[in-house]
Design an enzyme around this catalytic site. Structure first.
Site, PDB file in Angstrom:
ATOM      1  N   GLU A 281      36.739  36.619  40.567  1.00 47.95           N
ATOM      2  CA  GLU A 281      36.673  36.308  41.994  1.00 47.95           C
ATOM      3  C   GLU A 281      37.832  35.411  42.411  1.00 47.95           C
ATOM      4  O   GLU A 281      38.394  35.568  43.506  1.00 47.95           O
ATOM      5  CB  GLU A 281      35.333  35.635  42.324  1.00 47.95           C
ATOM      6  CG  GLU A 281      34.114  36.490  42.048  1.00 47.95           C
ATOM      7  CD  GLU A 281      34.110  37.777  42.841  1.00 47.95           C
ATOM      8  OE1 GLU A 281      34.634  37.784  43.976  1.00 47.95           O
ATOM      9  OE2 GLU A 281      33.607  38.804  42.330  1.00 47.95           O
ATOM     10  N   ASP A 366      40.941  41.668  37.951  1.00 44.67           N
ATOM     11  CA  ASP A 366      40.595  41.761  36.531  1.00 44.67           C
ATOM     12  C   ASP A 366      41.728  41.226  35.658  1.00 44.67           C
ATOM     13  O   ASP A 366      41.501  40.480  34.701  1.00 44.67           O
ATOM     14  CB  ASP A 366      40.318  43.218  36.146  1.00 44.67           C
ATOM     15  CG  ASP A 366      38.931  43.689  36.570  1.00 44.67           C
ATOM     16  OD1 ASP A 366      38.089  42.830  36.908  1.00 44.67           O
ATOM     17  OD2 ASP A 366      38.698  44.911  36.571  1.00 44.67           O
TER      18      ASP A 366
END
Length: 420
Positions: A281, A366
């Site tokens: 996040e 990611d």
């Protein structure tokens, strides 16, 4: 051929074409998932059980089939409101009752929202208390659902009616460039909502308590400091009172940013895995994905208001969608409703573009998480979340390219492995 008839034909063709594409995509998804239901993909054979894989397949297929029925009903309602004259009848009845003016226009907006909500209510109830219940995800009681519905309706009226009244007033009082002033008011309203949502709105529906796990709190605090991210607090939300699905998210804007973990997430992941999910996040913030999305929203909404400013003065726009307006009187509420009904029909065909951009952002987040934490922990966390949320590991590639905002698990894990 009149402009109104041309617009009617264009709307009807776009609606039918969109429905056909949606049915085709859903059918592909159902067939593809069903064909791969019998065996766990080799890449996941050591981590995902056959029972979990088959549950995810069954859940995906059930949702897709339910979506087909819901889609057909939505198209029927859209036709009813527009080409079959439903909105025109409702508007004329309210004009007879209330006359013209701001009150009639606000009542028209409210009546449309209320009738639409009631007509869609059976599908909402079926999804919550049958579909989600069948697969063990629904934790909501009828009492809690009723309380949430009443709160949402009241909150929608308290927040929605004032901004609707402001937009309608601007449309009637600000001259030919009213759409620019309305856009500014709408953007300001959205930014205000982002600011007040964490502290005033979200607590109306869920309980939030400070994160009290010292080990996890230390890891998360160290990660945020390492990434140069400041938040007003770390909170745990009682998501388990409504659903078994797990999640974590940032909420708020500026100094009001908060990190929120679902209690279900903390039960399913260990501290290292939670840290990896949070790093993902944080990757969105580091790559300025949130800012980019805000800018895109600002630009698209500006274009939308400009288009609305033009079509609201065109008689063919109303007549082409089954409404007979009085062009010498205000039609602001009618214009808003017809615009909101028509834009998704035509906008459906560009949906793959934002979905593709979103998947790109997820890959970037990611990669950032793998650089800041452990790729193995992020992979393990993602696998647990895919399994616990019954997300299929074998979606149809074409369906993915059209709809998915997040890449499939196989693609995400392959990228992580290659990066490592």
């Amino acid at each position: 051929m009149s402009y109104s008839l041309i617009f009617t034909l264009a709307f009807a063709v776009a609606l039918v074409a969109g429905l056909l594409v949606k049915f085709w995509l859903a059918s592909r998804q159902v067939r593809h998932v069903a064909q791969h239901r019998g065996a766990v993909p080799p890449a996941f054979a050591q981590t995902i059980t056959l029972a979990a894989h088959q549950k995810a397949a069954d859940y995906t297929i059930a949702k897709a089939r339910f979506g087909l029925v819901e889609m057909a009903w939505g198209a029927a309602l859209l036709l009813g409101w527009t080409l079959l004259g439903g909105l025109d009848v409702l508007n004329k009845l309210l004009l007879l009752w209330l006359g013209g003016g701001m009150v009639q226009q606000l009542v028209l907006l409210g009546a449309f929202a209320l009738i639409g909500g009631l007509l869609e209510l059976p599908f909402t109830l079926w999804q919550t208390f049958r579909l989600e219940e069948r697969f063990g995800f629904n934790k909501m009681t009828w009492k809690l659902w009723l309380i949430d519905t009443l709160k949402s309706t009241l909150l929608g009226a308290v927040i929605g009616l004032p901004i609707a009244a402001l937009i309608l007033w601007i449309m009637g009082a600000a001259g030919p460039l009213w759409w620019l002033w309305a856009w500014g008011a709408w953007m300001g309203f959205n930014l205000l909502l982002m600011l007040i949502y964490p502290t005033f709105i979200a607590p109306l529906f869920n309980k939030f308590k400070p994160l009290d796990d010292p080990t996890l709190k230390a890891r998360v605090t160290a990660l945020m400091k390492r990434c140069g991210f400041a938040a007003k607090g770390l909170f745990v939300m009682d998501g388990s009172t409504r659903s078994a699905h797990a999640n974590a998210y940032f909420t708020g804007f500026g100094a009001s940013k908060r990190v929120v973990f679902y209690d279900t997430l903390l039960r399913q992941l260990n501290a290292r895995e939670v840290e990896a999910v949070l790093a993902h996040e944080l990757g969105h913030f580091k790559h300025r994905h949130i800012v980019k999305r805000l800018i895109a929203m600002f630009a698209l909404s500006l274009a939308g208001f400009a288009l609305l400013g033009w079509v609201s003065t065109q008689a063919w726009f109303y007549a082409g969608l089954g409404v007979q307006p009085n062009m010498t009187a205000p039609n602001s509420a009618l214009a808003l409703l017809l615009f909101m009904l028509a834009v998704p029909v035509f906008g459906f065909f560009v949906a793959p573009l934002p979905a593709r951009l979103s998947r790109k952002h997820e890959f970037e987040a990611d990669a950032y998480a793998v650089a800041q934490t452990s790729g193995a922990d992020l992979s393990a966390a993602l696998l647990k979340l895919y399994q616990d949320n019954a997300s299929t590991l074998t979606p149809d590639p074409v369906f993915v390219s059209f709809y998915y905002s997040h890449p499939p698990a196989s693609e995400r894990l392959a990228r992580m492995t290659a990066a490592a």
